[in-house]
Structures are given as structure tokens and as C-alpha cells.
Design a protein around this motif. Structure first.
Motif, PDB file in Angstrom:
ATOM      1  N   ARG A 163      56.823  46.974  31.856  1.00  0.00           N
ATOM      2  CA  ARG A 163      56.410  45.572  31.898  1.00  0.00           C
ATOM      3  C   ARG A 163      55.110  45.404  31.123  1.00  0.00           C
ATOM      4  NH1 ARG A 163      61.042  43.099  33.322  1.00  0.00           N
ATOM      5  NH2 ARG A 163      61.658  43.498  35.493  1.00  0.00           N
ATOM      6  N   ARG A 164      54.942  44.246  30.519  1.00  0.00           N
ATOM      7  CA  ARG A 164      53.713  43.951  29.772  1.00  0.00           C
ATOM      8  C   ARG A 164      53.087  42.673  30.328  1.00  0.00           C
ATOM      9  NH1 ARG A 164      57.094  45.987  25.563  1.00  0.00           N
ATOM     10  NH2 ARG A 164      56.172  47.842  24.586  1.00  0.00           N
ATOM     11  N   VAL A 165      51.797  42.762  30.621  1.00  0.00           N
ATOM     12  CA  VAL A 165      51.075  41.625  31.194  1.00  0.00           C
ATOM     13  C   VAL A 165      49.854  41.309  30.338  1.00  0.00           C
ATOM     14  CG1 VAL A 165      49.874  40.716  33.218  1.00  0.00           C
ATOM     15  CG2 VAL A 165      51.816  42.278  33.524  1.00  0.00           C
ATOM     16  N   ALA A 166      49.665  40.038  30.034  1.00  0.00           N
ATOM     17  CA  ALA A 166      48.462  39.568  29.342  1.00  0.00           C
ATOM     18  C   ALA A 166      47.521  38.969  30.381  1.00  0.00           C
ATOM     19  CB  ALA A 166      48.825  38.514  28.302  1.00  0.00           C
ATOM     20  N   ILE A 167      46.319  39.534  30.495  1.00  0.00           N
ATOM     21  CA  ILE A 167      45.303  38.958  31.379  1.00  0.00           C
ATOM     22  C   ILE A 167      44.294  38.218  30.510  1.00  0.00           C
ATOM     23  CG2 ILE A 167      43.470  39.410  33.046  1.00  0.00           C
ATOM     24  CD1 ILE A 167      44.939  41.833  34.007  1.00  0.00           C
ATOM     25  N   VAL A 168      44.016  36.967  30.870  1.00  0.00           N
ATOM     26  CA  VAL A 168      43.074  36.140  30.118  1.00  0.00           C
ATOM     27  C   VAL A 168      41.809  35.954  30.940  1.00  0.00           C
ATOM     28  CG1 VAL A 168      42.664  33.907  29.029  1.00  0.00           C
ATOM     29  CG2 VAL A 168      44.963  34.931  28.962  1.00  0.00           C
ATOM     30  N   ILE A 169      40.665  36.282  30.349  1.00  0.00           N
ATOM     31  CA  ILE A 169      39.375  36.027  30.985  1.00  0.00           C
ATOM     32  C   ILE A 169      38.617  35.009  30.140  1.00  0.00           C
ATOM     33  CG2 ILE A 169      39.246  38.260  32.137  1.00  0.00           C
ATOM     34  CD1 ILE A 169      37.431  39.277  29.925  1.00  0.00           C
ATOM     35  N   ALA A 170      37.674  34.325  30.777  1.00  0.00           N
ATOM     36  CA  ALA A 170      36.965  33.240  30.105  1.00  0.00           C
ATOM     37  C   ALA A 170      35.847  33.754  29.219  1.00  0.00           C
ATOM     38  CB  ALA A 170      36.400  32.268  31.138  1.00  0.00           C
ATOM     39  N   ASN A 171      35.592  33.030  28.136  1.00  0.00           N
ATOM     40  CA  ASN A 171      34.439  33.315  27.289  1.00  0.00           C
ATOM     41  C   ASN A 171      33.159  32.837  27.961  1.00  0.00           C
ATOM     42  OD1 ASN A 171      36.806  32.499  25.022  1.00  0.00           O
ATOM     43  ND2 ASN A 171      35.618  34.349  24.604  1.00  0.00           N
ATOM     44  N   PRO A 172      32.019  33.405  27.569  1.00  0.00           N
ATOM     45  CA  PRO A 172      30.741  32.980  28.159  1.00  0.00           C
ATOM     46  C   PRO A 172      30.449  31.515  27.848  1.00  0.00           C
ATOM     47  CG  PRO A 172      30.505  35.036  26.925  1.00  0.00           C
ATOM     48  CD  PRO A 172      31.851  34.484  26.593  1.00  0.00           C
ATOM     49  N   VAL A 211      48.916  46.564  30.035  1.00  0.00           N
ATOM     50  CA  VAL A 211      48.080  45.383  30.222  1.00  0.00           C
ATOM     51  C   VAL A 211      47.157  45.209  29.027  1.00  0.00           C
ATOM     52  CG1 VAL A 211      46.460  44.197  31.751  1.00  0.00           C
ATOM     53  CG2 VAL A 211      48.129  45.815  32.711  1.00  0.00           C
ATOM     54  N   GLU A 212      47.057  43.997  28.528  1.00  0.00           N
ATOM     55  CA  GLU A 212      46.142  43.677  27.443  1.00  0.00           C
ATOM     56  C   GLU A 212      45.251  42.519  27.874  1.00  0.00           C
ATOM     57  OE1 GLU A 212      48.002  43.342  23.552  1.00  0.00           O
ATOM     58  OE2 GLU A 212      49.665  44.616  24.240  1.00  0.00           O
ATOM     59  N   ILE A 213      44.002  42.543  27.396  1.00  0.00           N
ATOM     60  CA  ILE A 213      43.022  41.544  27.805  1.00  0.00           C
ATOM     61  C   ILE A 213      42.715  40.599  26.645  1.00  0.00           C
ATOM     62  CG2 ILE A 213      40.698  41.142  28.706  1.00  0.00           C
ATOM     63  CD1 ILE A 213      40.802  43.914  29.954  1.00  0.00           C
ATOM     64  N   PHE A 214      42.778  39.316  26.939  1.00  0.00           N
ATOM     65  CA  PHE A 214      42.520  38.274  25.963  1.00  0.00           C
ATOM     66  C   PHE A 214      41.475  37.299  26.518  1.00  0.00           C
ATOM     67  CE2 PHE A 214      46.790  39.817  25.341  1.00  0.00           C
ATOM     68  CZ  PHE A 214      46.967  39.846  23.963  1.00  0.00           C
ATOM     69  N   SER A 215      40.947  36.473  25.646  1.00  0.00           N
ATOM     70  CA  SER A 215      40.104  35.348  26.052  1.00  0.00           C
ATOM     71  C   SER A 215      40.423  34.190  25.109  1.00  0.00           C
ATOM     72  CB  SER A 215      38.614  35.706  25.975  1.00  0.00           C
ATOM     73  OG  SER A 215      38.232  35.976  24.638  1.00  0.00           O
ATOM     74  N   PRO A 216      40.101  32.967  25.480  1.00  0.00           N
ATOM     75  CA  PRO A 216      40.457  31.843  24.603  1.00  0.00           C
ATOM     76  C   PRO A 216      39.982  32.017  23.168  1.00  0.00           C
ATOM     77  CG  PRO A 216      39.851  31.011  26.750  1.00  0.00           C
ATOM     78  CD  PRO A 216      39.565  32.495  26.771  1.00  0.00           C
ATOM     79  N   ASP A 217      38.753  32.460  22.985  1.00  0.00           N
ATOM     80  CA  ASP A 217      38.187  32.580  21.638  1.00  0.00           C
ATOM     81  C   ASP A 217      38.136  34.012  21.120  1.00  0.00           C
ATOM     82  OD1 ASP A 217      37.691  29.831  21.698  1.00  0.00           O
ATOM     83  OD2 ASP A 217      35.716  30.120  22.611  1.00  0.00           O
ATOM     84  N   GLY A 218      38.410  34.995  21.971  1.00  0.00           N
ATOM     85  CA  GLY A 218      38.259  36.383  21.591  1.00  0.00           C
ATOM     86  C   GLY A 218      36.796  36.805  21.623  1.00  0.00           C
ATOM     87  N   GLY A 219      36.545  38.079  21.365  1.00  0.00           N
ATOM     88  CA  GLY A 219      35.176  38.585  21.324  1.00  0.00           C
ATOM     89  C   GLY A 219      34.672  39.063  22.672  1.00  0.00           C
ATOM     90  N   LYS A 220      33.368  39.283  22.722  1.00  0.00           N
ATOM     91  CA  LYS A 220      32.746  39.831  23.922  1.00  0.00           C
ATOM     92  C   LYS A 220      32.673  38.795  25.039  1.00  0.00           C
ATOM     93  CE  LYS A 220      28.675  42.354  25.572  1.00  0.00           C
ATOM     94  NZ  LYS A 220      27.416  43.028  25.190  1.00  0.00           N
ATOM     95  N   CYS A 221      33.056  39.207  26.229  1.00  0.00           N
ATOM     96  CA  CYS A 221      32.983  38.332  27.403  1.00  0.00           C
ATOM     97  C   CYS A 221      31.946  38.866  28.384  1.00  0.00           C
ATOM     98  CB  CYS A 221      34.348  38.225  28.077  1.00  0.00           C
ATOM     99  SG  CYS A 221      35.558  37.321  27.072  1.00  0.00           S
TER     100      CYS A 221
END
Length: 256
Positions: free
Chosen positions: A15-24, A55-65
Motif C-alpha cells: 500500500r502507498r500513502v501520501a501524508i500531507v503536512i502544512a508549510n510554516p 509512505v511519502e511526505i508532501f506539503s502544499p508548497d514543498g520544501g522545509k516544514c
């Protein structure tokens, strides 16, 4: 984490899951820096990877969170000092690098993933209104029949996520998210510490009120209780203590 292969579904096709965290961001109510919440990333990460999921980690804009300070087990406040899962994640240079170099949501290929999980923290309350790419991706997962989850203040996405016909995705759905009672608790604590002027609020609006206002059936389990609810392929978790519960329901929806 275990080194055993615990994937109960298919070893050759995990299974593959994308986790999205928020940018600063900066709160427009307090002027404080805001970000994602560690446990809402790390607890689902642990649950998924223990099952052999990728599992892969993304954010709306990418980059350091950046995480909200109180969610860091090393923070002098001691608020999250018992969160050993987050402490282990932070202590791993390899894993920490994933947060320092998140990929933008625009790079999520919906066909490659089985589920998306949008974590919370304070930043989503100030940034997800304008995160049009995340809104579209979240809806795309749901419309494709894939597991679509949001947690704590990450459920702010439900205030904005609309189908192609303009209807709100969460309308008529049973959902949860950060409760009014929990918002009041957090506000009151900052007032008593003298960190925020009495009568002012940490958040610009309240998840529970807005979800009800858009026609969702909002439910919750009580103050700081771990809780997640599923309505079809939409899964929501109540607050920062609900990462494991949310992951469990996602895994059940994925078949193990």
C-alpha cells in the motif's frame, strides 16, 4: 520500528500513502509562528510503515516544514515529552530529512497512491483556504474512491474542498475534527499563562462550528479523547491524540 515484513496485503504490491503536512506560516490572530503537529505525522507514519506500507511526505508548497513548538517532545514546556514515537522520528537524520525536504502536493500522482492523510497543526487554519492544489488533490482522491483522510486542524481542508459541481465534499458526511471544547481549553490555558490576552483566540475560526455550518454531521468523543470516524472513503480524526486511531481506520479501509 520492526524490521519484519508485516505487510498483510501483498508483499509485491505494498500500500502507498501520501501524508500531507502544512508549510510554516504566521498566525494572524497571535502573530506567532505556526506549523504542523509532530504526532499527527509520526504516529500515522509508524502505524503505516509497521504494516509494510510505503509512505511519502508532501506539503502544499514543498520544501522545509516546521512543527508547532508544543508538539516537539524536546520543547522546554514538556507538553509532548511522553511522545516517544515523535522523539524517535526526530532523532533519525534520515526521517527528519523528509520533513526538511517535503515534495509539493502538485507532485502527488493520485493513481500511485491508495490513500491520502492530511495532518494538522495550527498552520492549516491559516493556509488551507488558499491551498487550491491540496483542495483539488484531496477531492481527486475521494472521487477516485480512494481512502481520503484528515486529522485534527487538518480537517480545515473540509471547509474548502469542493467537487467539480461546486458542492462541498463534506456536506452530508459524518466527520470529526478539533472540538469547540478543546479550542476553549487551549484558549483558556494561554490566558491563564498570560501568553494571550483574555478574550482573544488562538484560532481564527472553529472546526466544529464550520463543519456543522457546511452541512456535515459533526461528532466527537469528548475532550482530548483519541477518536476517528469513517463515512464511506472519507476518514477524519478528532485531534492530536487521534493519530493512531486515524491510521487504524485508514488501514481497515485499505483491507489491513
Amino acid at each position: 520500528m520492526s524490521v519484519r515484513d508485516a505487510n498483510p496485503v501483498n508483499v509485491r504490491k505494498p500500500r502507498r500513502v501520501a501524508i500531507v503536512i502544512a508549510n510554516p506560516a504566521v498566525s494572524n490572530t497571535t502573530g506567532w509562528p505556526v506549523g504542523f503537529w509532530w504526532s499527527e505525522l509520526t504516529h500515522p507514519w509508524f502505524a503505516f510503515t509497521e504494516r509494510g506500507y510505503q509512505v511519502e511526505i508532501f506539503s502544499p508548497d514543498g520544501g522545509k516544514c516546521e512543527a508547532d513548538a508544543l508538539s516537539d517532545p524536546r520543547d522546554p514546556s514538556g507538553y509532548s515529552e511522553t511522545d516517544l514515537i515523535s522523539l524517535g522520528f526526530i532523532s533519525s537524520p534520515k526521517l527528519l530529512a523528509l520533513v526538511d525536504n517535503t515534495r509539493p502536493v502538485a507532485e502527488i500522482d493520485v493513481e500511485r497512491f491508495d490513500a491520502i492523510v492530511v495532518a494538522g497543526g495550527q498552520s492549516p487554519m491559516f493556509t488551507y483556504e488558499h491551498a487550491a492544489g491540496l483542495q483539488r488533490t484531496f477531492v481527486a482522491f475521494h472521487e477516485a474512491g480512494k481512502v481520503t483522510a484528515a486529522l485534527c486542524h487538518g480537517t480545515a481542508i473540509l471547509r474548502y474542498a469542493r467537487r467539480a459541481d461546486g458542492s462541498l465534499l463534506a456536506a452530508g458526511k459524518t466527520v470529526t475534527g478539533f472540538a469547540n471544547a478543546e479550542e476553549y481549553f487551549a484558549d483558556k490555558a494561554t490566558w491563564e499563562m498570560g501568553a494571550l490576552e483574555r478574550g482573544k483566540h488562538l484560532m481564527p475560526w472553529r472546526i466544529e462550528d464550520e463543519l456543522r455550518a457546511i452541512g456535515a454531521n459533526y461528532v466527537q468523543a469528548g475532550l482530548w479523547r483519541g477518536f476517528a470516524v469513517r463515512d464511506g472513503n472519507l476518514i477524519t480524526g478528532q485531534q492530536n491524540f487521534s493519530g493512531a486511531e486515524t491510521a487504524r481506520v485508514v488501514c481497515e479501509a485499505l483491507g489491513g
